[in-house]
Design a protein around this motif. Sequence first.
Motif, PDB file in Angstrom:
ATOM      1  N   PHE A  29       0.813  -1.224   0.000  1.00 10.18           N
ATOM      2  CA  PHE A  29       0.000   0.000   0.000  1.00 10.18           C
ATOM      3  C   PHE A  29       0.842   1.267   0.000  1.00 10.18           C
ATOM      4  CE2 PHE A  29      -3.937   2.112   0.360  1.00 10.18           C
ATOM      5  CZ  PHE A  29      -3.831   3.135   1.300  1.00 10.18           C
ATOM      6  N   SER A  30       1.954   1.252   0.707  1.00  8.30           N
ATOM      7  CA  SER A  30       2.768   2.463   0.838  1.00  8.30           C
ATOM      8  C   SER A  30       3.443   2.862  -0.470  1.00  8.30           C
ATOM      9  CB  SER A  30       3.825   2.269   1.918  1.00  8.30           C
ATOM     10  OG  SER A  30       4.678   1.198   1.579  1.00  8.30           O
ATOM     11  N   MET A  31       3.388   2.002  -1.484  1.00  8.76           N
ATOM     12  CA  MET A  31       3.974   2.319  -2.781  1.00  8.76           C
ATOM     13  C   MET A  31       2.944   2.894  -3.751  1.00  8.76           C
ATOM     14  SD  MET A  31       6.500  -0.947  -3.287  1.00  8.76           S
ATOM     15  CE  MET A  31       7.329  -0.223  -4.697  1.00  8.76           C
ATOM     16  N   ILE A  51      -4.246  11.641  -2.867  1.00  5.49           N
ATOM     17  CA  ILE A  51      -3.200  11.721  -1.852  1.00  5.49           C
ATOM     18  C   ILE A  51      -1.983  10.949  -2.343  1.00  5.49           C
ATOM     19  CG2 ILE A  51      -4.077   9.696  -0.586  1.00  5.49           C
ATOM     20  CD1 ILE A  51      -3.319  11.267   2.014  1.00  5.49           C
ATOM     21  N   SER A  52      -0.819  11.482  -2.078  1.00  3.05           N
ATOM     22  CA  SER A  52       0.420  10.841  -2.501  1.00  3.05           C
ATOM     23  C   SER A  52       0.707   9.600  -1.675  1.00  3.05           C
ATOM     24  CB  SER A  52       1.575  11.828  -2.371  1.00  3.05           C
ATOM     25  OG  SER A  52       1.733  12.217  -1.009  1.00  3.05           O
ATOM     26  N   SER A 101       3.238   4.340  -7.590  1.00  3.04           N
ATOM     27  CA  SER A 101       3.870   5.629  -7.837  1.00  3.04           C
ATOM     28  C   SER A 101       5.341   5.604  -7.444  1.00  3.04           C
ATOM     29  CB  SER A 101       3.144   6.716  -7.051  1.00  3.04           C
ATOM     30  OG  SER A 101       3.782   7.963  -7.204  1.00  3.04           O
ATOM     31  N   VAL A 102       6.196   6.037  -8.375  1.00  2.00           N
ATOM     32  CA  VAL A 102       7.612   6.205  -8.052  1.00  2.00           C
ATOM     33  C   VAL A 102       7.787   7.435  -7.155  1.00  2.00           C
ATOM     34  CG1 VAL A 102       9.885   6.659  -9.018  1.00  2.00           C
ATOM     35  CG2 VAL A 102       8.332   5.072 -10.171  1.00  2.00           C
ATOM     36  N   SER A 103       6.998   8.463  -7.467  1.00  2.00           N
ATOM     37  CA  SER A 103       7.069   9.706  -6.701  1.00  2.00           C
ATOM     38  C   SER A 103       6.430   9.542  -5.334  1.00  2.00           C
ATOM     39  CB  SER A 103       6.368  10.817  -7.472  1.00  2.00           C
ATOM     40  OG  SER A 103       6.162  11.944  -6.654  1.00  2.00           O
TER      41      SER A 103
END
Length: 127
Positions: A29-31, A51-52, A101-103
Motif C-alpha cells: 500500500f505504501s507504494m 493523496i500521494s 507511484s515512483v514519486s
Amino acid sequence: QVQLVESGGGLVQPGGSLRLSCAASGLTFSMYAMGWFRQTPGKEREFVAAISRSGGSTNYADSVKGRFTISRDNAKSTTFLQMDSLKPEDTAVYFCAATRSVSYSTAYTRGSAYDSWGQGTQVTVSS
C-alpha cells in the motif's frame, strides 16, 4: 491482484457528514498513490481528491475544497474521505482508485493515471 473495497456510503441530510473508507489488498500500500472519484448517471467520472503515497501531498477538486479531507493509514492499507457540509450536488457513486507511484509526493488528479478501481459506494445527500 489489487483489490479495493469502499465502504461508508449512505443517505445523509444536507449539511451532514460521512466518512468513506477504501480498504486495499494485494499490493504494497505504501507504494501506491490513492484517489477518490465520483460519478452520477449520464455524466463522466470526475476527480474528487487524491493523496500521494507518503500522505504528504493532497489535491482536491474545487467543488469539494474546504469540505472534504482525504487521508491514509499505511499500516492499515486504507484510505479515507471525510466529507463534511454535504450538499445535494455531492450525490454520486464514489470510487476509490490506486496507482503504483515512483514519486513520494505526487497526488494524481487524472483518472487515466490510476490502474486499479473499486466497485464504488453510493452517497445520497437529501432531506
